[in-house]
Design an enzyme around this catalytic site. Structure first.
Site, mmCIF file in Angstrom:
data_model
loop_
_atom_site.group_PDB
_atom_site.id
_atom_site.type_symbol
_atom_site.label_atom_id
_atom_site.label_comp_id
_atom_site.label_asym_id
_atom_site.label_seq_id
_atom_site.Cartn_x
_atom_site.Cartn_y
_atom_site.Cartn_z
ATOM 1 N N GLN A 40 36.825 -115.167 76.042
ATOM 2 C CA GLN A 40 37.048 -113.605 76.308
ATOM 3 C C GLN A 40 35.490 -113.404 76.396
ATOM 4 O O GLN A 40 34.710 -113.303 75.616
ATOM 5 C CB GLN A 40 37.728 -112.724 75.386
ATOM 6 C CG GLN A 40 39.159 -113.208 74.997
ATOM 7 C CD GLN A 40 39.904 -112.223 74.231
ATOM 8 O OE1 GLN A 40 39.136 -111.217 73.612
ATOM 9 N NE2 GLN A 40 41.153 -112.693 73.762
ATOM 10 N N HIS A 100 37.518 -117.315 69.806
ATOM 11 C CA HIS A 100 38.725 -117.435 68.824
ATOM 12 C C HIS A 100 39.664 -117.980 69.638
ATOM 13 O O HIS A 100 40.592 -118.756 69.236
ATOM 14 C CB HIS A 100 38.844 -116.323 68.051
ATOM 15 C CG HIS A 100 39.415 -114.802 68.887
ATOM 16 N ND1 HIS A 100 38.350 -114.409 69.673
ATOM 17 C CD2 HIS A 100 40.592 -114.495 69.053
ATOM 18 C CE1 HIS A 100 38.880 -113.430 70.252
ATOM 19 N NE2 HIS A 100 40.213 -113.520 70.174
ATOM 20 N N HIS A 155 37.271 -105.786 73.595
ATOM 21 C CA HIS A 155 37.448 -105.425 72.340
ATOM 22 C C HIS A 155 36.014 -105.165 71.854
ATOM 23 O O HIS A 155 35.860 -104.837 70.388
ATOM 24 C CB HIS A 155 38.123 -106.366 71.332
ATOM 25 C CG HIS A 155 39.452 -106.567 71.677
ATOM 26 N ND1 HIS A 155 39.987 -108.023 72.188
ATOM 27 C CD2 HIS A 155 40.417 -105.813 71.659
ATOM 28 C CE1 HIS A 155 41.167 -107.466 72.517
ATOM 29 N NE2 HIS A 155 41.630 -106.390 72.433
#
Ligand SMILES: *[C@@H]1O[C@H](CO)[C@@H](O)[C@H](O)[C@H]1NC(C)=O
Length: 231
Positions: A170, A161, A17
């Protein structure tokens, strides 16, 4: 369980992301994706674009800046998740690996040393928040004593998170192709990927919400500094 981290050739996480899109040298932007091995898009299973042909010339001791964006086209003015979703909190790190040729496709087995890291400060603010507030820019210095020659420079973010359970962290990373001149004769200790991080590392399996953490241990070795070698 084994923590799979692929360097430079593929994304490590199922969904990226944020993307390291550009390198700045002493404040001069080198050009979007110039010399950077970027994915074709930021979603799951991206293909890599053909390897860039450029190698960015830098001097040992230069101030470098890595610039991240949500996608190759996004801008903070129009995308609230640019340079990254502000909830994807975690550390920012930069590693180098010496290579004979920065255009190499043989990235397995490279020996990496960390030159920069930023985690969570004493107020509980994360490196990703600082990166977000600076519109994707993170400054660091190329150590002045590393040998001249070609390197891959790997800029990495870990979003924590979902890291309360493993696997949940991630990892996002891309590599820049650089040519260092004016270096010295240091020989930094190195680590390998996979190997440098484990699923049980306190910085990989980490709950960031409640109870509110008071400290965070960044994964991998501490950054190499030229002064350390004099000790
Ligand atoms: C690296 O820099 C040196 C010194 O300027 C130069 O001679 C060499 O051609 C450069 N190599 C690449 C691959 O750009």
């Amino acid at each position: 369980m084994k923590l799979t981290i692929v360097t430079c050739s593929l994304l490590a996480s199922a969904s990226a992301h944020t993307i390291f899109t550009q390198l700045h040298v002493n404040g001069v932007a080198q050009g979007q994706t110039k010399g950077i091995r970027v994915p074709t898009y930021d979603g799951p299973n991206p293909l890599r674009t053909p390897l860039p042909k450029d190698i960015i010339n830098v001097k040992a001791g230069d101030k470098l800046t890595a610039e991240w964006h949500h996608t190759l086209d996004s801008k903070p003015e129009t995308d609230k998740a640019d340079p990254i979703d502000p909830g994807h909190l975690g550390p920012v790190m930069v590693y180098l690996a010496k290579v004979d040729n920065a255009l190499t496709t043989a990235v397995a087995g490279l020996k990496w040393f960390k030159i920069y890291e930023d985690g969570m400060d004493a107020n509980g603010e994360w490196a990703v928040t600082r990166l977000y507030n600076k519109k994707g820019l993170v400054d660091f210095v190329l150590p002045s004593c590393i040998p001249s020659g070609q390197y891959l420079l790997r800029a990495e973010i870990i979003a924590l998170h979902g890291a309360g359970n493993y696997p949940g962290a991630q990892l996002y990373m891309e590599c820049a192709q650089i040519n260092v001149t004016g270096g010295g004769n240091a020989s930094p200790a190195t680590v390998s990927f996979p190997g440098a991080y484990k699923g049980t590392d306190p910085g990989i399996k980490f709950q960031m919400y409640w109870p509110k953490p008071t400290s965070y241990t960044i994964p991998g070795p501490r950054p190499f500094t030229c002064s350390a070698k004099l000790k």
